[in-house]
Design an enzyme around this catalytic site. Structure first.
Site, PDB file in Angstrom:
ATOM      1  N   LYS A  79      26.506 -38.699  17.440  1.00 44.56           N
ATOM      2  CA  LYS A  79      25.169 -38.142  17.226  1.00 44.56           C
ATOM      3  C   LYS A  79      24.191 -39.251  16.867  1.00 44.56           C
ATOM      4  O   LYS A  79      24.482 -40.089  16.013  1.00 44.56           O
ATOM      5  CB  LYS A  79      25.225 -37.086  16.119  1.00 44.56           C
ATOM      6  CG  LYS A  79      23.942 -36.291  15.948  1.00 44.56           C
ATOM      7  CD  LYS A  79      24.130 -35.167  14.942  1.00 44.56           C
ATOM      8  CE  LYS A  79      22.859 -34.338  14.797  1.00 44.56           C
ATOM      9  NZ  LYS A  79      23.027 -33.216  13.852  1.00 44.56           N
ATOM     10  N   SER A 154      21.103 -28.927  15.307  1.00 38.54           N
ATOM     11  CA  SER A 154      20.518 -30.167  15.759  1.00 38.54           C
ATOM     12  C   SER A 154      21.468 -31.046  16.574  1.00 38.54           C
ATOM     13  O   SER A 154      21.038 -32.015  17.204  1.00 38.54           O
ATOM     14  CB  SER A 154      20.002 -30.968  14.557  1.00 38.54           C
ATOM     15  OG  SER A 154      21.070 -31.347  13.705  1.00 38.54           O
ATOM     16  N   SER A 178      23.942 -26.976  12.151  1.00 37.99           N
ATOM     17  CA  SER A 178      23.674 -27.933  13.221  1.00 37.99           C
ATOM     18  C   SER A 178      24.876 -28.383  14.021  1.00 37.99           C
ATOM     19  O   SER A 178      24.725 -29.009  15.064  1.00 37.99           O
ATOM     20  CB  SER A 178      22.959 -29.168  12.652  1.00 37.99           C
ATOM     21  OG  SER A 178      21.635 -28.861  12.308  1.00 37.99           O
TER      22      SER A 178
END
Length: 469
Positions: A79, A154, A178
């Protein structure tokens, strides 16, 4: 090559060890897949393909000479929020577009130390403060199952990369859903570990809502990555000692008592999500578990209030600080998040938020004192339209207009109950072809049981892992 790009990590490792497959072959397939689908999906914020191929050749050598590490040769997308020393650290924001990290996140350190090859980094919304993935820096990330929809957020880029075959494993982080929301929307597996199980970076390691964790296409793959990133770290005072690993052999679910809540109290749930969640409950009963439908006396308004007070104390001020200096460069949703969270804290105060969190956890704690685990939907709707930020638009779920779009999510409950491990597994497909997910919630720090239940769902109710882009 597209079949190789969707090969589970655990199967790839077995093929590497028998020399039936080379890490170079797998990496080449993943890169070719990325080159084919990325213009439409846009899940990768940065790629390091040439470097990755060189590392794959070194991994091939390790298998020949008998020195492979736990993730040796696997393509792992990390990420973008998780920094890598010497690489851009933008947080998905134009305001930070020129920033370069001087340290590497503990999760990324461990992936690399275990032989995983970071071939790409994945997109996020700005500052990871939204449940969808688009930004002014990277544009719109789309759901490989239906490009009109978002992969969630996210960790939306991570979910989209796994689903589209441009990564074999991926890392995520979860402050309100997320990891779990993107996993649900993309038909993948995502794990929110209990607080402190996986090390994080200061100051968010001190935020009990925050969890870094693994994402994958299968339960076994998710456990594989979790077992690499778990354990204490000298830079994280809350990281728990000793490391607790998910057992390789999980056993069946015969005799487990599992609570099934269709809506956690009063969340609005679309009919296809409800039907798919019910199918998971039925599948677990078929597998031998004792599944009982329960009433959960929670109100989504209370959960949202508690969450935004909490965000207003830690997460919101960070975004607000950037907004004060770079307002013209920020997205409308980031500005709205900063303002909404700051207002919630000012209105109610941090103590009131903690008291409300205590009442919310008391409900979950009582339930998990009577049952081994709880299952419920991950979100009330399968996915959000791509590119919509819900600043000026209201979200309607099941015919009901929500006060705030995040009320479609059933995940923040378990950031409040942050010591509970939560595994998202796919529950089926929605009417518009986007997957739905179910949360498997365990007792505090009981990681093994949620993986045991997830593996049973996977056996009894197998799901497709390859969207037809």
């Amino acid at each position: 090559m597209s079949d190789l790009a969707h090969l589970p990590a655990t199967q790839a490792l077995k093929l590497f060890r028998t020399r039936a497959l080379s890490p170079v072959e797998l990496m080449t397939a993943v890169i070719e897949r990325a080159e084919a689908v990325e213009p439409r999906v846009n899940a990768l914020s940065e790629t390091m393909f040439e470097q990755a191929l060189e590392q794959a050749r070194k991994a091939e050598h390790a298998y020949v000479h008998g020195e492979p590490r736990p993730l040796e040769g696997l393509p792992v997308a990390t990420k973008d929020e998780q920094p890598i020393a010497g690489r851009r650290a933008s947080d998905g924001s134009l305001a930070y577009a020129g920033h370069v990290a001087d340290t590497t996140h503990p999760v990324v350190e461990r992936v690399i130390a275990a032989g995983g090859i970071v071939h790409a980094r994945t997109t996020t919304p700005e500052f990871c403060c939204a449940a969808y993935t688009h930004s002014r820096l990277w544009g719109i990330t789309r759901n490989p199952w239906n490009l009109d929809y978002s992969p969630g957020g996210s960790s939306g880029g991570a979910g989209a990369a796994l689903a589209s075959g441009t990564a074999t494993l991926a890392t995520g982080s979860d402050i309100g859903g997320s990891i779990r929301l993107p996993a649900a929307a993309t038909g993948t597996v995502g794990y929110k570990p209990p607080y402190g199980r996986v090390p994080a970076m200061s100051p968010y390691n001190l935020d009990h809502y925050c969890h870094d964790g693994p994402m994958a296409r299968t339960v076994a793959d998710c456990a594989l990555l979790q077992n690499v990133i778990v354990g204490p770290h000298p830079a994280d005072v809350v990281s728990i000692r000793p490391a607790v690993h998910v057992p390789e052999r999980l056993g069946d679910v015969a005799g487990l008592r599992i609570a099934y809540s269709p809506d956690l109290g009063n969340w609005e749930i679309e009919p296809d999500v409800a039907a798919n969640t019910r199918a998971v409950a039925d599948a677990l009963a078929t597998a031998g578990a004792v599944v009982e439908q329960v009433e959960v006396p929670l109100r989504r308004a209370d959960v949202m209030r508690a969450a935004f007070i909490h965000f207003g104390a830690i997460f919101g001020p960070m975004v607000a600080g950037v907004a004060d200096a770079h307002r013209d460069e920020l997205t409308p949703y980031a500005l709205a998040f900063a303002e909404d969270s700051r207002a919630a804290l000012a209105r109610d105060g941090f103590l009131a938020g903690l008291e409300l969190e205590g009442r919310i956890y008391a409900v979950i704690g009582d339930l998990l004192d009577r049952y081994d685990a709880l299952i419920c939907p991950t979100a009330g709707a399968a996915a959000l339209p791509a590119g919509e930020d819900y600043v000026d638009t209201k979200l309607t779920v099941n015919g009901v207009q929500l006060d705030h779009y995040l009320e479609y999510s059933l995940t923040p409950v378990f950031n409040i109950a942050g010591r509970c491990p939560v595994l998202n597994v796919p529950s089926g497909l929605s009417s518009y072809g986007v997957p739905t997910g179910v949360q498997i919630v365990g007792r505090s720090y009981d990681d093994a049981t949620v993986f045991r239940i997830g593996a049973a769902v996977e056996r009894v109710l197998p799901w497709p892992t390859r969207p037809q882009l």
